[in-house]
Design an enzyme around this catalytic site. Sequence first.
Site, PDB file in Angstrom:
ATOM      1  N   ASP A 416      35.352  42.821  58.853  1.00  0.00           N
ATOM      2  CA  ASP A 416      35.000  41.767  59.799  1.00  0.00           C
ATOM      3  C   ASP A 416      34.009  42.396  60.781  1.00  0.00           C
ATOM      4  OD1 ASP A 416      34.773  39.491  61.341  1.00  0.00           O
ATOM      5  OD2 ASP A 416      36.924  39.096  61.437  1.00  0.00           O
TER       6      ASP A 416
HETATM    7  C1  BGC Z   1      34.914  36.428  62.566  1.00  0.00           C
HETATM    8  C2  BGC Z   1      34.605  36.212  61.110  1.00  0.00           C
HETATM    9  C3  BGC Z   1      33.157  35.856  60.944  1.00  0.00           C
HETATM   10  C4  BGC Z   1      32.294  36.966  61.544  1.00  0.00           C
HETATM   11  C5  BGC Z   1      30.809  36.709  61.434  1.00  0.00           C
HETATM   12  C6  BGC Z   1      33.942  37.427  63.195  1.00  0.00           C
HETATM   13  O1  BGC Z   1      34.143  37.466  64.563  1.00  0.00           O
HETATM   14  O2  BGC Z   1      36.231  36.883  62.730  1.00  0.00           O
HETATM   15  O3  BGC Z   1      35.433  35.215  60.599  1.00  0.00           O
HETATM   16  O4  BGC Z   1      32.861  35.668  59.599  1.00  0.00           O
HETATM   17  O5  BGC Z   1      32.607  37.093  62.921  1.00  0.00           O
HETATM   18  O6  BGC Z   1      30.404  35.722  62.301  1.00  0.00           O
END
Ligand code: BGC
Length: 921
Positions: A416
């Site tokens: 993530d």
């Molecule tokens: C989120 C993800 C997301 C990523 C990219 C993160 O903060 O938890 O679900 O895909 O950001 O935006």
Amino acid sequence: MKLSSSLSALCSLLLAAVASGAPQADPDLSIPSITATVTATSFTTFGSSSSVSASSSPSGTLSSHTSIPSSNSSSASLPSSVSTSTIPSSGPVASSTPSTSTQLSSASSSVSVSSGSASATVPSSAASSATFNSGAGTETGIIFPTITPESFTPFPVPSDTPIPSTFPETDPSSPPDVSDAGKVVPDFGQAWKTAYKKAKLHISGWTLEQKVNATTGVGWQGGLCVGNIPSIADWQGLCLEDSPLGVRYADFVTAFPTGVNTGATFNRTMMRIRGEFMGAEHKGKGVHVALGPMMNMGRIAQGGRNWEGFGADPFLTGEAAYETILGMQSSGVQACAKHFINNEQEHKRTQSSSNVDDRTQHEIYAHPFLRSVQAGVASAMCSYNLINDTFACDNDKMMNDILKREFGFQGYIMSDWSAQHTTESAMTGLDMTMPGDISFNSGNSYFGGNLTAYVRNGTIPESRVDDMATRVLAAWYYLGQDRNYPDTNFNAFKMLDPATNKHVDVQEDHFTIVHDIGVASAVLLKNTNNALPLKKPRSVVLVGNDAGPALHGPNGFTDRDGDDGILAMGWGSGTAQFPYLIDPLGAIQVRARQDRSLVSWYLDNFNLPGAASAVQGQDVAIVFVNADSGEQYLTVDGNEGDRKNLTLWQNADALIKTVADNNANTIVVANSVGPAIIEPWIDHPNVTALLWAGLSGQEAGNSITDVLYGAFNPSGRLPYTVAKNPADYGAQLITGGGPNDILSIPYTEGLNIDYRHFDAANIEPRFEFGFGLSYTTFKYSGLQISAVHHSDKTSADLESKWSAGKAAPISDGSSAAIWLHRPAVQVKFNIQNTGKLAGGEIPQLYIQHPSSAGEPPSVLKGFTDVLLKPGQTKTVTLTLSRYDLSIWDTVQQGWVRPKGTIKFAVGQSSRLFKLHGAVPL
Ligand code: BGC
């Protein structure tokens, strides 16, 4: 099979069957402007919130990279003195990696003793100087992976001998038909093998640096998409883009219904088509990897991102994830199963340890990821949190042992955004770092130059980097992205930049599935005296801000971080731009024109005397209310992602009571991210109906109107339990914790989440999981149960061991093995429509294990959707596999049949059972 063509057939069948002339909203209808009440908003923009650097912490010295960056996050930090990455003692190596995001971290020594969370010890730097707050509710330490120079053996593609009837060789571009769910398990082994071969050949000429670059994002906002892998030689690289409900930060896209609404349909066809259409839109924009579906579990009712997922049951979530992925990947985009794993609350998501036992992990939280692997998912995303004291993206047990070995996952695991903490994570299973830099725009990376250095000094074998790059390239080949894939034609961070944003319209007629899921996910919870469907009322008054448009338009709040007007998605990264947003006020007026009804409205939630007088003398008063939540980096009205309480927003309870006190036919429509406490008014005699409509995307107003007026007979079912009291839920949001604390989140409720807890503790909910009314009635009869025998005897030995209560030995892909998942029991029964209107029924099958098994009283293991004309009877067949009947044995480390008779019940909810039987195995 492509489903888009069958979509219109299906939907017209559904609509035609129950309605004559479903009203269509007129997009040109002029809607009076309103002075909306914006309860509170945070205007923090995506990624702009500052990362709390460890250097701001009061205690301790720092390594240069001890800050945990904020990825869409405003409060991430690690205890100050913990070094999260160390270069092995063989020392720093000059980096020649050409990645834009590479930089060597400073050298320090590490005592490397073991690998993997099971036996990992705290690195010396952390062990000697960690100063965690160790009060109640916090952890005393983080277990980081430490590695010694070691060899690496790639996981094989699990042995796959296709069986044409049940385990057919399958390419992701043509998955099995939806009607084959449970009967056929696709075997993607051959497709993966072919893709691996191509990928290996492709990278065979690459330098170490080039291979490392395939694993390292270019850094935050370093490309057109929220995540970007750079081009390498003649390979174009990858665009990774949110979200689980559409293409984020792009125009001319569809704002699809949320995951939780998709779950509420209990309709596999709709799940599949939504996936197919979302995949097609991502591909049309040149996205290679779509960052969804999201399959966290809704363990706590307050969870801020629950609406991105499919509900509070692993089976429902698993089936929805499976169909979504098959659909998305059939359109050519790589899906991403996220967030792996146990990211069940937003509060301190980067500083909390979800402490989960092995059985609960397997049966509840990992299950949807297993189904994703069975759908052939190309990628997965490890989450922000720790699991049993080891960060998810460092977690050898979860990534290597469960996802790659036991489930046989062939794709790659990305972090993530800034959820990576060590370079060693390459050895614990992480394949790609996103967005690439350690903290946004820090200019360094745990992979990039650091990974190159680890290989050069012999700590990480180059074969592991080969494996990482192979997995990334294989996923690309596996989806056929080497053949005529569109160039990325939008710019997520500069949506109006004419040079990079080509404004390609990818919407086609995808609004049809938005509308159809909107109607099919609306759950009718109360309907006294047949208040619904509406029958040409003489006058209708709409009350509540949620009935109308937002003052600043549908995209007026950054990442939807505000609540004004009809609520059709939550806030955070799981969003998309609305191309338009039909509100109930607009849609109902179109219908009123047809019925010659008088329509009035009162959208001010806070002027109760005004609302009271507006509803007097009207045939029907419809009150629209909502509750919102979202991702942690944005706070709305004091809700820091998670919900601070379970009440409806904007004075809703008082508003409903006021209206009901003044109008004897008060209908409530709720657009809520999840369950809410509705005790203040649900038994009010004048509240004649309640429609729980969720967050249904750009067609919200049309969908709600169609259900209210009976153009569609409601068939949505609650994908979670609505309690009478917040304390009735088996698990709660954990709050508190100081800036340096690692919060403990003990999953002590084990298997008993949501309805399982209410059943086990004998607590009466207000409305249970799986519940939903219809405008017609159904009768169940004629239960028949039989064991399924297969002509091939490939798994006879394993099956008889299973019958004797013995687990199959754990091995590569053992949890996904065909013997475990092929049909074992067939359950047949009849459903008759005994009412006067056509309608859809959602029969549900719940397993009831012998008490010695230690299972919750009833667990969902089957459902389908049946459409019936008045008087019509259909025979429904559901299949169960040995996996469906098994429990995870922590001692034997395998799926076993519990001793004793396994019973089951078929019915209309997790409590409304109509037929009972026993499993003949
Ligand atoms: C989120 C993800 C997301 C990523 C990219 C993160 O903060 O938890 O679900 O895909 O950001 O935006």
